[in-house]
Write a protein that holds these residues in place. Sequence first.
Motif, PDB file in Angstrom:
ATOM      1  N   GLN A  48       0.824  -1.205   0.000  1.00 20.60           N
ATOM      2  CA  GLN A  48       0.000   0.000   0.000  1.00 20.60           C
ATOM      3  C   GLN A  48       0.860   1.258   0.000  1.00 20.60           C
ATOM      4  OE1 GLN A  48      -3.369   0.072  -0.404  1.00 20.60           O
ATOM      5  NE2 GLN A  48      -2.985   2.234  -0.723  1.00 20.60           N
ATOM      6  N   ALA A  49       1.967   1.237   0.742  1.00 22.51           N
ATOM      7  CA  ALA A  49       2.863   2.386   0.766  1.00 22.51           C
ATOM      8  C   ALA A  49       3.423   2.665  -0.630  1.00 22.51           C
ATOM      9  CB  ALA A  49       3.996   2.154   1.766  1.00 22.51           C
ATOM     10  N   MET A  50       3.731   1.608  -1.363  1.00 23.15           N
ATOM     11  CA  MET A  50       4.220   1.793  -2.734  1.00 23.15           C
ATOM     12  C   MET A  50       3.132   2.398  -3.616  1.00 23.15           C
ATOM     13  SD  MET A  50       6.693  -1.451  -3.641  1.00 23.15           S
ATOM     14  CE  MET A  50       5.365  -2.597  -3.749  1.00 23.15           C
ATOM     15  N   LEU A  51       1.908   1.917  -3.452  1.00 21.09           N
ATOM     16  CA  LEU A  51       0.817   2.420  -4.282  1.00 21.09           C
ATOM     17  C   LEU A  51       0.457   3.868  -3.926  1.00 21.09           C
ATOM     18  CD1 LEU A  51      -1.485  -0.724  -4.369  1.00 21.09           C
ATOM     19  CD2 LEU A  51       0.117   0.063  -6.126  1.00 21.09           C
ATOM     20  N   ASP A  52       0.718   4.261  -2.694  1.00 19.03           N
ATOM     21  CA  ASP A  52       0.446   5.631  -2.271  1.00 19.03           C
ATOM     22  C   ASP A  52       1.471   6.622  -2.822  1.00 19.03           C
ATOM     23  OD1 ASP A  52      -1.810   4.867  -0.897  1.00 19.03           O
ATOM     24  OD2 ASP A  52      -0.827   4.802   1.059  1.00 19.03           O
ATOM     25  N   ASN A  53       2.590   6.106  -3.325  1.00 17.33           N
ATOM     26  CA  ASN A  53       3.626   6.959  -3.899  1.00 17.33           C
ATOM     27  C   ASN A  53       3.355   7.083  -5.403  1.00 17.33           C
ATOM     28  OD1 ASN A  53       6.086   7.668  -5.292  1.00 17.33           O
ATOM     29  ND2 ASN A  53       7.188   7.255  -3.392  1.00 17.33           N
ATOM     30  N   PRO A  54       2.981   8.292  -5.867  1.00 14.93           N
ATOM     31  CA  PRO A  54       2.601   8.451  -7.284  1.00 14.93           C
ATOM     32  C   PRO A  54       3.692   8.007  -8.258  1.00 14.93           C
ATOM     33  CG  PRO A  54       2.060  10.431  -6.041  1.00 14.93           C
ATOM     34  CD  PRO A  54       2.850   9.542  -5.127  1.00 14.93           C
ATOM     35  N   ARG A  55       4.946   8.264  -7.940  1.00 11.94           N
ATOM     36  CA  ARG A  55       6.037   7.889  -8.846  1.00 11.94           C
ATOM     37  C   ARG A  55       6.159   6.370  -8.954  1.00 11.94           C
ATOM     38  NH1 ARG A  55       8.491   8.041 -13.155  1.00 11.94           N
ATOM     39  NH2 ARG A  55      10.708   7.729 -13.181  1.00 11.94           N
ATOM     40  N   ILE A  56       6.091   5.697  -7.815  1.00 15.60           N
ATOM     41  CA  ILE A  56       6.180   4.236  -7.825  1.00 15.60           C
ATOM     42  C   ILE A  56       4.964   3.635  -8.530  1.00 15.60           C
ATOM     43  CG2 ILE A  56       6.182   2.157  -6.386  1.00 15.60           C
ATOM     44  CD1 ILE A  56       7.935   3.686  -4.392  1.00 15.60           C
ATOM     45  N   LEU A  57       3.780   4.185  -8.243  1.00 12.84           N
ATOM     46  CA  LEU A  57       2.565   3.692  -8.904  1.00 12.84           C
ATOM     47  C   LEU A  57       2.694   3.817 -10.420  1.00 12.84           C
ATOM     48  CD1 LEU A  57      -0.336   2.636  -8.891  1.00 12.84           C
ATOM     49  CD2 LEU A  57      -1.098   4.993  -8.511  1.00 12.84           C
ATOM     50  N   THR A  58       3.215   4.946 -10.881  1.00 13.29           N
ATOM     51  CA  THR A  58       3.407   5.152 -12.318  1.00 13.29           C
ATOM     52  C   THR A  58       4.364   4.115 -12.890  1.00 13.29           C
ATOM     53  OG1 THR A  58       2.973   7.511 -12.112  1.00 13.29           O
ATOM     54  CG2 THR A  58       4.178   6.803 -14.076  1.00 13.29           C
ATOM     55  N   LEU A  59       5.472   3.887 -12.198  1.00  6.83           N
ATOM     56  CA  LEU A  59       6.462   2.908 -12.674  1.00  6.83           C
ATOM     57  C   LEU A  59       5.879   1.495 -12.717  1.00  6.83           C
ATOM     58  CD1 LEU A  59       9.652   4.180 -10.810  1.00  6.83           C
ATOM     59  CD2 LEU A  59       9.202   4.292 -13.275  1.00  6.83           C
ATOM     60  N   LEU A  60       5.143   1.126 -11.684  1.00  9.39           N
ATOM     61  CA  LEU A  60       4.544  -0.211 -11.651  1.00  9.39           C
ATOM     62  C   LEU A  60       3.524  -0.390 -12.779  1.00  9.39           C
ATOM     63  CD1 LEU A  60       4.051  -0.616  -7.789  1.00  9.39           C
ATOM     64  CD2 LEU A  60       5.680  -1.857  -9.226  1.00  9.39           C
ATOM     65  N   ILE A  66      -0.188  -0.916 -18.412  1.00  2.87           N
ATOM     66  CA  ILE A  66      -1.597  -0.569 -18.234  1.00  2.87           C
ATOM     67  C   ILE A  66      -1.703   0.807 -17.571  1.00  2.87           C
ATOM     68  CG2 ILE A  66      -2.379  -2.958 -18.115  1.00  2.87           C
ATOM     69  CD1 ILE A  66      -2.476  -2.743 -15.097  1.00  2.87           C
ATOM     70  N   PRO A  67      -2.861   1.467 -17.700  1.00  2.87           N
ATOM     71  CA  PRO A  67      -3.051   2.762 -17.046  1.00  2.87           C
ATOM     72  C   PRO A  67      -2.951   2.648 -15.518  1.00  2.87           C
ATOM     73  CG  PRO A  67      -4.767   2.367 -18.681  1.00  2.87           C
ATOM     74  CD  PRO A  67      -3.998   1.090 -18.532  1.00  2.87           C
ATOM     75  N   LYS A  68      -2.531   3.751 -14.883  1.00  6.87           N
ATOM     76  CA  LYS A  68      -2.369   3.757 -13.424  1.00  6.87           C
ATOM     77  C   LYS A  68      -3.647   3.365 -12.695  1.00  6.87           C
ATOM     78  CE  LYS A  68      -0.820   7.865 -12.596  1.00  6.87           C
ATOM     79  NZ  LYS A  68      -0.217   9.082 -12.020  1.00  6.87           N
ATOM     80  N   ASP A  69      -4.781   3.890 -13.150  1.00  3.86           N
ATOM     81  CA  ASP A  69      -6.044   3.573 -12.472  1.00  3.86           C
ATOM     82  C   ASP A  69      -6.358   2.078 -12.541  1.00  3.86           C
ATOM     83  OD1 ASP A  69      -6.363   6.196 -11.747  1.00  3.86           O
ATOM     84  OD2 ASP A  69      -7.828   6.660 -13.319  1.00  3.86           O
ATOM     85  N   ASP A  70      -6.082   1.463 -13.676  1.00  5.41           N
ATOM     86  CA  ASP A  70      -6.300   0.018 -13.812  1.00  5.41           C
ATOM     87  C   ASP A  70      -5.365  -0.756 -12.888  1.00  5.41           C
ATOM     88  OD1 ASP A  70      -8.180   0.629 -15.702  1.00  5.41           O
ATOM     89  OD2 ASP A  70      -7.016  -0.080 -17.416  1.00  5.41           O
ATOM     90  N   TYR A  71      -4.109  -0.322 -12.840  1.00  5.95           N
ATOM     91  CA  TYR A  71      -3.147  -1.001 -11.966  1.00  5.95           C
ATOM     92  C   TYR A  71      -3.575  -0.870 -10.509  1.00  5.95           C
ATOM     93  CZ  TYR A  71       1.096  -2.713  -9.888  1.00  5.95           C
ATOM     94  OH  TYR A  71       1.977  -3.463  -9.156  1.00  5.95           O
ATOM     95  N   LEU A  72      -4.016   0.312 -10.135  1.00  7.61           N
ATOM     96  CA  LEU A  72      -4.461   0.544  -8.767  1.00  7.61           C
ATOM     97  C   LEU A  72      -5.670  -0.328  -8.441  1.00  7.61           C
ATOM     98  CD1 LEU A  72      -3.894   2.165  -6.221  1.00  7.61           C
ATOM     99  CD2 LEU A  72      -5.339   3.981  -7.131  1.00  7.61           C
TER     100      LEU A  72
END
Length: 155
Positions: A48-60, A66-72
């Motif tokens: 969750q901490a990784m997903l809360d970080n916008p940069r990490i979420l973008t990289l993942l 896939i789009p960030k929203d889909d990944y989330l």
Amino acid sequence: MELLGINIEIILLIIPIVLGLVELRRNTKLRLADFLVRKFEGFQRDRQAMLDNPRILTLLAEEKGIPKDDYLMRSINTFRINKAFENYYLHKKGHIEGELWERDKKDIYRLFTNESILERWEEVKQVHSTDFQAFIEEIIQHKVKTTRKDQTDES
């Protein structure tokens, strides 16, 4: 003093040892379950901490293509499936029983009526234990039968 050829003093010495071993085994099982739950929850917190970080979420998300929203959303659904597994595991180990388990089971049934959860389940089920897979597949089959019956009744 002897009873049926057995020394009472020996029996009185053995009983507390046996009771102590039973209690030790029970405590060991509880500590192991507690350790596994804390480890699992720690993993979920880290994720969750990784997903809360916008940069990490973008990289993942970019890594998966896939789009960030889909990944989330996939990550949230994975978390929800894992939480169902955690409750199932605790039930199997005897730590969630009775009304509490019945409530959790109803929540799991409701969870698996969600189409995005079902889609994610198809992608991740192979990483779960075979008994949990069977439990979830039984829920899904029950849902399919109920849906068909409801559709037939409406006709």
